[in-house]
Design a protein around this motif. Structure first.
Motif, PDB file in Angstrom:
ATOM      1  N   UNK A   1       0.764  -1.147  -0.012  1.00  0.00           N
ATOM      2  CA  UNK A   1      -0.084   0.061   0.147  1.00  0.00           C
ATOM      3  C   UNK A   1       0.843   1.270   0.059  1.00  0.00           C
ATOM      4  N   UNK A   2       2.063   0.965   0.233  1.00  0.00           N
ATOM      5  CA  UNK A   2       3.053   2.333   0.077  1.00  0.00           C
ATOM      6  C   UNK A   2       3.015   2.665  -1.258  1.00  0.00           C
ATOM      7  N   UNK A   3       2.957   4.164  -1.382  1.00  0.00           N
ATOM      8  CA  UNK A   3       3.446   4.570  -2.700  1.00  0.00           C
ATOM      9  C   UNK A   3       4.779   4.928  -3.044  1.00  0.00           C
ATOM     10  N   UNK A   4       4.901   4.698  -4.193  1.00  0.00           N
ATOM     11  CA  UNK A   4       6.500   4.730  -4.933  1.00  0.00           C
ATOM     12  C   UNK A   4       7.028   6.131  -4.506  1.00  0.00           C
ATOM     13  N   UNK A   5       6.420   7.340  -4.306  1.00  0.00           N
ATOM     14  CA  UNK A   5       6.886   8.462  -4.203  1.00  0.00           C
ATOM     15  C   UNK A   5       7.416   8.504  -2.671  1.00  0.00           C
TER      16      UNK A   5
END
Length: 119
Positions: A20-24
């Protein structure tokens, strides 16, 4: 909590992150050269390419697809006189913009292992 491994090819760093972590959020921490600006999906500056594991990333939202499409409009304009623009747009949306190659780091969540790099 489920985890995923993301490799940033430009700095040759692999990190394990919660699903669920965003790439940014990850790219900033590892020093990847994925640029960013608005962090809301509007500017298109955080464009990156998926080298492997596109199926393990979130499905592009309509906002992400619209931003990607606008970002590449200049490229599409070059094709306008070369053939059927509607077919080209459909193909690019399906094969390129729909999460297989180009994504926005601020919008893309990790659900499994993948390898990414800045464009």
């Amino acid at each position: 909590m489920a985890k995923a491994k993301i490799k940033f090819a430009d700095v040759n760093v692999t990190v394990t992150v919660p699903v669920g972590t965003r790439i940014i959020e990850i790219s900033e921490k590892v020093g990847s050269y994925i640029a960013y600006n608005c962090r809301e999906g509007d500017c298109g500056s955080c464009l990156f390419t998926v080298l492997d594991g596109a199926e393990n990333l979130s499905t592009p939202s309509s906002l992400e697809e619209a931003t990607l499409f606008a970002h590449f409009q200049e490229v599409l304009d070059g094709w306008r006189s070369a053939g059927d623009l509607e077919s080209l747009q459909s193909m690019m949306r399906r094969e390129n913009f729909a999460g297989k190659t180009c994504r926005l780091a601020c919008q893309t969540q990790v659900f499994g292992d993948a390898t990414v790099a800045p464009i």
